[in-house]
Design a protein around this motif. Structure first.
Motif, PDB file in Angstrom:
ATOM      1  N   PRO A 162      -4.746  15.312  -3.034  1.00 22.48           N
ATOM      2  CA  PRO A 162      -4.403  13.925  -3.375  1.00 22.48           C
ATOM      3  C   PRO A 162      -4.173  13.104  -2.115  1.00 22.48           C
ATOM      4  CG  PRO A 162      -2.543  15.376  -3.779  1.00 22.48           C
ATOM      5  CD  PRO A 162      -3.715  16.267  -3.459  1.00 22.48           C
ATOM      6  N   PHE A 163      -4.372  11.810  -2.220  1.00 25.63           N
ATOM      7  CA  PHE A 163      -4.152  10.929  -1.086  1.00 25.63           C
ATOM      8  C   PHE A 163      -3.460   9.665  -1.568  1.00 25.63           C
ATOM      9  CE2 PHE A 163      -8.155   9.772  -2.904  1.00 25.63           C
ATOM     10  CZ  PHE A 163      -8.360   8.417  -2.658  1.00 25.63           C
ATOM     11  N   SER A 164      -2.979   8.862  -0.606  1.00 29.90           N
ATOM     12  CA  SER A 164      -2.117   7.726  -0.934  1.00 29.90           C
ATOM     13  C   SER A 164      -2.945   6.451  -1.051  1.00 29.90           C
ATOM     14  CB  SER A 164      -1.035   7.550   0.130  1.00 29.90           C
ATOM     15  OG  SER A 164      -0.094   6.583  -0.268  1.00 29.90           O
ATOM     16  N   LEU A 165      -3.271   6.110  -2.282  1.00 32.61           N
ATOM     17  CA  LEU A 165      -4.030   4.900  -2.593  1.00 32.61           C
ATOM     18  C   LEU A 165      -3.186   4.033  -3.511  1.00 32.61           C
ATOM     19  CD1 LEU A 165      -6.932   3.608  -2.305  1.00 32.61           C
ATOM     20  CD2 LEU A 165      -7.420   4.643  -4.528  1.00 32.61           C
ATOM     21  N   VAL A 166      -3.036   2.765  -3.167  1.00 26.95           N
ATOM     22  CA  VAL A 166      -2.246   1.853  -3.990  1.00 26.95           C
ATOM     23  C   VAL A 166      -3.022   0.552  -4.192  1.00 26.95           C
ATOM     24  CG1 VAL A 166      -0.012   2.793  -3.300  1.00 26.95           C
ATOM     25  CG2 VAL A 166      -1.021   0.917  -1.982  1.00 26.95           C
ATOM     26  N   CYS A 167      -2.624  -0.206  -5.200  1.00 27.64           N
ATOM     27  CA  CYS A 167      -3.160  -1.543  -5.445  1.00 27.64           C
ATOM     28  C   CYS A 167      -1.951  -2.449  -5.651  1.00 27.64           C
ATOM     29  CB  CYS A 167      -4.090  -1.550  -6.661  1.00 27.64           C
ATOM     30  SG  CYS A 167      -4.909  -3.127  -6.971  1.00 27.64           S
ATOM     31  N   LYS A 168      -1.698  -3.327  -4.701  1.00 24.31           N
ATOM     32  CA  LYS A 168      -0.453  -4.088  -4.685  1.00 24.31           C
ATOM     33  C   LYS A 168      -0.698  -5.596  -4.779  1.00 24.31           C
ATOM     34  CE  LYS A 168       2.551  -0.704  -3.976  1.00 24.31           C
ATOM     35  NZ  LYS A 168       3.605  -0.382  -4.966  1.00 24.31           N
ATOM     36  N   ALA A 169       0.281  -6.293  -5.325  1.00 21.81           N
ATOM     37  CA  ALA A 169       0.281  -7.748  -5.251  1.00 21.81           C
ATOM     38  C   ALA A 169       0.519  -8.147  -3.805  1.00 21.81           C
ATOM     39  CB  ALA A 169       1.369  -8.323  -6.157  1.00 21.81           C
ATOM     40  N   VAL A 170      -0.436  -8.857  -3.192  1.00 19.11           N
ATOM     41  CA  VAL A 170      -0.332  -9.196  -1.766  1.00 19.11           C
ATOM     42  C   VAL A 170      -0.020 -10.676  -1.539  1.00 19.11           C
ATOM     43  CG1 VAL A 170      -1.783  -7.281  -1.009  1.00 19.11           C
ATOM     44  CG2 VAL A 170      -2.847  -9.485  -1.568  1.00 19.11           C
ATOM     45  N   SER A 171      -0.192 -11.508  -2.570  1.00 23.28           N
ATOM     46  CA  SER A 171       0.197 -12.909  -2.426  1.00 23.28           C
ATOM     47  C   SER A 171       0.474 -13.503  -3.795  1.00 23.28           C
ATOM     48  CB  SER A 171      -0.884 -13.717  -1.712  1.00 23.28           C
ATOM     49  OG  SER A 171      -2.019 -13.903  -2.537  1.00 23.28           O
ATOM     50  N   ALA A 172       1.291 -14.569  -3.788  1.00 24.26           N
ATOM     51  CA  ALA A 172       1.626 -15.286  -5.022  1.00 24.26           C
ATOM     52  C   ALA A 172       1.682 -16.770  -4.704  1.00 24.26           C
ATOM     53  CB  ALA A 172       2.966 -14.799  -5.576  1.00 24.26           C
ATOM     54  N   ASN A 173       0.873 -17.560  -5.403  1.00 28.09           N
ATOM     55  CA  ASN A 173       0.750 -18.995  -5.120  1.00 28.09           C
ATOM     56  C   ASN A 173       0.510 -19.254  -3.629  1.00 28.09           C
ATOM     57  OD1 ASN A 173       1.100 -19.468  -7.810  1.00 28.09           O
ATOM     58  ND2 ASN A 173       3.074 -20.502  -7.630  1.00 28.09           N
ATOM     59  N   GLY A 174      -0.293 -18.403  -3.014  1.00 24.76           N
ATOM     60  CA  GLY A 174      -0.678 -18.571  -1.621  1.00 24.76           C
ATOM     61  C   GLY A 174       0.295 -18.022  -0.602  1.00 24.76           C
ATOM     62  N   ARG A 175       1.435 -17.482  -1.034  1.00 23.34           N
ATOM     63  CA  ARG A 175       2.421 -16.916  -0.106  1.00 23.34           C
ATOM     64  C   ARG A 175       2.349 -15.400  -0.119  1.00 23.34           C
ATOM     65  NH1 ARG A 175       7.648 -20.307  -2.204  1.00 23.34           N
ATOM     66  NH2 ARG A 175       7.014 -22.397  -1.490  1.00 23.34           N
TER      67      ARG A 175
END
Length: 430
Positions: free
Chosen positions: A379-392
């Motif tokens: 297994p390896f460390s793969l994530v999908c994250k929120a990286v911005s909100a309303n441009g921030r």
């Protein structure tokens, strides 16, 4: 029972969709989605794939055309009548009609929004941008597709008998873990392994093995589709995504400092009982609890998800004591990088001091370590994250600095606002 090895062999001959249902996702995603739908429906959020294991060259292993086919198939999915009936009518956490009618009507009409995919060297840049309630539902299926396509790439050159032997060994390995846990009747273990599973079929097999091997010790699965099909409890509460986005939307440092508590205030209005679980580590557990409003101490428990788990539990126990709460009546959920040894160690350390539950993830649904030459299925460390909100930009500090994310200047700002001091780095298992 499905012959997994034969199915893997057949992957070589025809397209086999990895994700076949919008509820092949974690239960906490749907709970959070309903909360977002109610409280922040107009926020525009961008999610991005992040491979924290740079030594796994996804773009060299996975064909871009096949990846697009899988993602396009997900965009064609909608809730089936049976899935909608299950969500509308089933009892979750002792509550009927957990999902409100307005949310269900919206969900029944939903098709996931477009994605952006681009190759960057040996990795893929995969992003999803749009209204928060819509794009947040991409996270789990996107991870499941990439993890399983990587598995298929490694297995592609294996013959039928080699595959049969591989899965026999993997089944034996998991069953040996089950045997070590089955003589501890006071354990509570749930499957948290959807996001980084080896495959859907394998996760389903693991859940069935846990059901038979552990009996009432196995309390449920985070995967909604498997929970529905296997008639087990759907397990999950909330995740770091909520405070990360609320914080990015905050105007100024004062509002930023209050954002993680506003998340839980909104949650408090919707849920009670075992759904009132605090996830305190987004910006440091100690500081979060030191500044927490008194009403949070009455919540059912805490989930420990980064840093040293024993340290996190001790901090929580002392916090409850300082606020006149009885820790033996509180629930601590451990969920970060667990395997049998750590589960047994933590159980021995905290049994009788708090109520304990374990969310067993990747090392239950994707432990093929040592079973393929070169450990190419580890297994390896793969994530999908929120990286911005309303441009921030969003920021996560965590109790483990190796899990921190965000622009350096914003990380420094958040560390100041939340009073995060020296942190001890922990190796990333998954």
């Amino acid at each position: 029972m499905v012959d997994i090895a034969r199915r893997v062999w057949n992957h070589k001959w025809k397209i086999d969709p990895i994700v076949r249902s919008l509820i092949d996702t974690d239960f906490y995603k749907l709970l959070m989605c309903q909360s977002v739908f109610r409280n922040r429906p107009d926020a525009k959020v961008t999610f991005s794939l992040i491979n924290r294991s740079a030594d796994v060259p996804l773009a060299r292993l996975i064909d871009e055309g096949e990846l697009r086919e899988q993602l396009d198939h997900i965009r064609s999915l909608s809730l089936s009548r049976g899935e909608s009936t299950w969500l509308r009518g089933n009892t979750f956490y002792g509550k009927r009609q957990m999902f409100r009618a307005d949310f269900m009507e919206w969900f029944e009409d939903l098709r996931l929004p477009p994605y952006h995919l681009e190759r960057r060297g040996d990795q893929y840049e995969l992003t999803f941008e749009g209204l928060w309630p819509e794009v947040m539902l991409w996270e789990i299926p996107a991870l499941a597709v990439l993890m399983e396509l990587r598995s298929r790439a490694v297995l592609n050159d294996m013959g039928k008998f080699e595959l049969q032997v591989l899965y026999a060994r993997a089944m034996t390995k998991l069953w040996q873990k089950v045997e070590r846990l089955r003589d501890r009747p006071d354990l509570r273990i749930a499957d948290f392994g959807t996001r980084r599973r080896h495959s859907f079929l394998w996760q389903d097999w693991c859940v069935q093995a846990m059901l038979e091997g552990l009996g009432q010790t196995f309390v449920g699965t985070s995967n909604c589709l498997i929970a529905m099909r296997r008639e087990v409890e759907a397990i999950g509460t909330n995740a770091h995504e909520l405070p990360m986005v609320y914080s990015a939307l905050a105007e100024g440092d004062t509002a930023l400092a209050q954002a993680p508590y506003q998340v839980l205030a909104d949650w408090h209005e919707e849920h009670d009982g075992n759904l009132r679980i605090i996830l305190p580590d987004t910006y440091g557990t100690q500081g979060f609890l030191d500044r927490a409003p008194d009403w949070l101490a009455s919540w059912t428990g805490i989930r420990i998800d980064s840093g040293d788990p024993a340290t996190g539990a001790e901090i929580a126990i002392q916090w409850w004591k300082d606020r006149g709460e009885d820790p033996t009546r509180k629930l601590v959920i451990f969920s970060d990088g667990l395997d049998v040894e750590k589960i047994l160690e933590l159980h021995q350390q905290f049994a009788g001091r708090v109520r304990i539950s374990f969310g067993w993830g990747t090392l239950m649904t994707n432990d093929f370590r040592g079973l393929v030459s070169g450990d190419r299925l580890s297994p390896f460390s793969l994530v999908c994250k929120a990286v911005s909100a309303n441009g921030r930009a969003t920021v996560k500090l965590s109790d483990n600095p190796n899990k921190a994310m965000g622009p350096p200047d914003q990380i420094d700002r958040y560390r100041d606002v939340f009073g995060v001091g020296q942190q001890e780095a922990q190796a990333l298992v998954v």
